[in-house]
Design an enzyme around this catalytic site. Structure first.
Site, mmCIF file in Angstrom:
data_model
loop_
_atom_site.group_PDB
_atom_site.id
_atom_site.type_symbol
_atom_site.label_atom_id
_atom_site.label_comp_id
_atom_site.label_asym_id
_atom_site.label_seq_id
_atom_site.Cartn_x
_atom_site.Cartn_y
_atom_site.Cartn_z
ATOM 1 N N ASP A 99 0.584 -1.539 -0.068
ATOM 2 C CA ASP A 99 -0.084 0.375 0.011
ATOM 3 C C ASP A 99 0.808 1.242 -0.130
ATOM 4 O OD1 ASP A 99 -2.519 1.045 0.645
ATOM 5 O OD2 ASP A 99 -1.563 1.925 2.261
ATOM 6 N N GLU A 139 14.505 -16.306 -0.293
ATOM 7 C CA GLU A 139 14.750 -17.193 1.523
ATOM 8 C C GLU A 139 13.790 -18.322 0.854
ATOM 9 O OE1 GLU A 139 15.467 -14.934 4.844
ATOM 10 O OE2 GLU A 139 16.392 -13.899 4.061
#
Length: 587
Positions: A245, A297
């Site tokens: 956002d 990751e």
């Protein structure tokens, strides 16, 4: 989080600046190639992602507000459309003063929407249906009920706790004036003064949105650490990524200088958007490099999409360089008028700008912050009201015209290479409810401006699922947190599912052909000999896409029509209509 502005229309690129690719069929003529097919296999580069606004999707609890269990119950309908993922607007713990974009706890579900167990059930159902889940992240600000902000208020000036937010002493002899002249996006000043523990008027805190939404201080490394924890919490629960956002607003310019331009940072005479001190600061790139590394990751398939209202397009493209965000919403495309030259310009410049950094272009026509495109394309003229909603006192859209143009605009968009975002209900051709009474409105924009700005409630009205059910199937209790307009019955999903010419049927056909022909991973070449009289035409692989944005019918080439948005004459493309035609395998 809305940036409720009219988006500038980009000037047309000079045709001579783009080389031509010759040797195509006489039916289409010479082509002007803009982009090449994507050599990458990343799912998000060509994905269609469906936005769910949980409050308005489906209510399973009977309180008139949509919830996670309601999404789970109806998610198969989304999968049947042929989309790749769903983006969930905020469902976190929140006092709901701004529809959940005022977050009090980023790692739990608001009881209004259910529980973490409900989220896990939704995620499991999505996996079974072959859908990924993207969740909304609101890192610029939180709720004033967040534990970190309550601690900041209690701790006082100069404390470690206040360092998590942007507190400043006021100007004036007694600090009675705000620290600078910034305005809130929702109207009024962007600063609120607090009462200190001793009862005296004290410091001011910054809130670019509502006064109940204090901005975080991203110059403080502790804020970055907290959001790393939030990212990992949801990644550990299997989400595919995050929609970020107001991604351009986290870091503010040193010293917080005054700004004489627009509150939303958009360019205006004398105040280019790239000078706005509350947006697009260089240090933001360090934030997103860190986030991208965290997502990596968890695997190469996790994604970050920015809600970043940044102009011009080549500056927006900086946000999606290989080590930063994966996608950014294309607001210039959303705000372009239904006009051939403007659309050609924004498509060309988008593909060139994003292609230059190796990123896909991400197309969008509607979301929870703007007037639905079925409404705005029915407004007189070019219909550029994309922001603060339509009320009873405004010029009302021609709904037949708007819905017809919306079908055409969507078919044009889905033929473009890149990723596309759909907003819930647009597959039904839903329009804004322009008749919501003042006492029924809930958007803080409406209340902060005394009704001067209508706000975004009209595009957030709960969905119609069934013709004859209470609240049209949104809630078995017959409740709806915002009033549904009278035409919801004829636009309900069950009615449209039985109609081969409905909006819903068009979306299903278009998404099936889009996937089958690999259009999202394809390329774009304009067909100049067909781009005449308000018509736009381009080739993507073996598909010719045509849109008639002019005022008179245009002849269709003698090719097989595989999808069309209207019911025009077989050999013609009516005004406000689009079609996909199949070329031979050789071109």
């Amino acid at each position: 989080m809305a940036l409720s502005t009219a988006v500038p229309v980009l000037p047309a690129a000079p045709p001579a600046a783009i080389p031509e690719e010759r040797g195509k069929t006489a039916t289409v003529g010479p082509l002007v190639r803009i982009s090449e097919a994507s050599p990458h296999e990343d799912w998000w580069r060509s994905a269609v992602i469906y936005q769910i606004y949980p409050r308005s999707f489906r209510d399973a609890s009977g309180d008139g507000v949509g919830d996670l269990a309601g999404i789970t119950a109806e998610l198969h309908h989304v999968a049947e459309l042929g989309v790749d993922a769903v983006w969930l607007s905020p469902f976190f713990v929140s006092p709901q003063r701004d529809g959940g974009y005022d977050v009090a706890d980023y790692c739990d579900v608001d009881p209004l929407f259910g529980t973490l167990a409900d989220f896990d059930a939704l995620a499991a159902r999505a996996r079974d249906l072959g859908l990924r889940i993207i969740v909304d992240l609101v890192p610029n600000h939180c709720s004033n009920e967040h534990a970190m902000f309550r601690a900041a208020l209690a701790a006082g000036p100069g404390s470690t706790e206040r360092g998590h937010f942007i507190f400043r002493d006021g100007r004036g002899e007694h600090g009675e004036l705000p620290p600078n002249n910034w305005e809130s996006h929702f109207g009024g000043p962007a600063w609120t003064r607090v009462i200190e523990a001793d009862g005296t008027a004290g410091q001011w805190y910054l809130h670019l949105f509502d006064s109940t939404q204090p901005d975080f201080n991203w110059d403080n490394p502790a804020v970055g650490d907290e959001f790393e924890r939030v990212l990992r919490f949801w990644l550990d629960r299997g989400v595919a990524g995050f929609r970020v956002d107001v991604a351009h607003a986290l870091v503010k310019a040193p010293g917080l200088p005054d700004w004489g331009g627009r509150a939303d940072g958009g360019s205006s005479p004398g105040f280019p958007g790239h000078h706005a001190p509350m947006f697009g600061q260089p240090a933001l790139k360090d934030v997103y490099r860190r986030w991208r590394a965290i997502l990596a990751e968890y695997g190469p398939d996790r994604v970050l999409c920015a809600e970043a209202n940044v102009d011009p397009l080549d500056r927006m493209a900086e946000w999606v360089a290989p080590d930063q965000l994966h996608q950014a919403f294309n607001f210039p495309f959303l705000g372009a008028p239904f006009e051939a030259e403007a659309l050609r310009a924004v498509v060309t410049q988008s593909l060139e700008a994003f292609g230059a950094v190796g990123a896909p272009t991400t197309w969008v026509l509607s979301n929870h912050d703007v007037v639905r495109h079925a409404s705005r394309l029915g407004l007189p003229g070019i219909g550029l009201n994309v922001g603060d909603g339509l009320g009873p006192a405004d010029v009302q859209p021609d709904l037949a015209l708007g819905r017809a143009r919306a079908r055409a605009a969507t078919l044009f968009m889905l033929g473009l290479p890149g990723s596309a975002y759909l907003y819930q209900g647009e597959e039904l051709g839903l329009v804004d409810n322009t008749g919501i009474a003042p006492h029924e409105r809930q958007d803080p924009t409406f209340h902060r401006t005394g009704g001067e700005r209508v706000g975004r409630d009209g595009c957030r009205v709960p969905l119609p699922w069934r013709v004859d059910a209470p609240a049209h199937g949104f809630s078995e209790a017959g409740l709806s947190w915002l009033p549904q307009p009278g035409l919801w019955a004829e636009l309900s999903r069950d009615a449209q599912a039985l109609d081969p010419d409905s909006h819903l049927s068009l979306y299903r056909r278009a998404l099936s052909h889009r996937r089958g022909h690999g259009l999202g991973a394809g390329s774009l070449a304009w067909a100049p000999e067909l781009c005449r009289g308000g018509v736009l035409a381009f080739v993507n692989g073996t598909i010719l896409v045509m849109l008639n944005a002019g005022g008179t019918a245009a002849a269709l080439p003698p090719l097989e029509v595989i999808v069309r948005s209207g019911l025009g004459a077989p050999a013609e493309l009516a005004p406000g209509e689009a079609a996909w035609l199949r070329l031979g395998e050789d071109g």
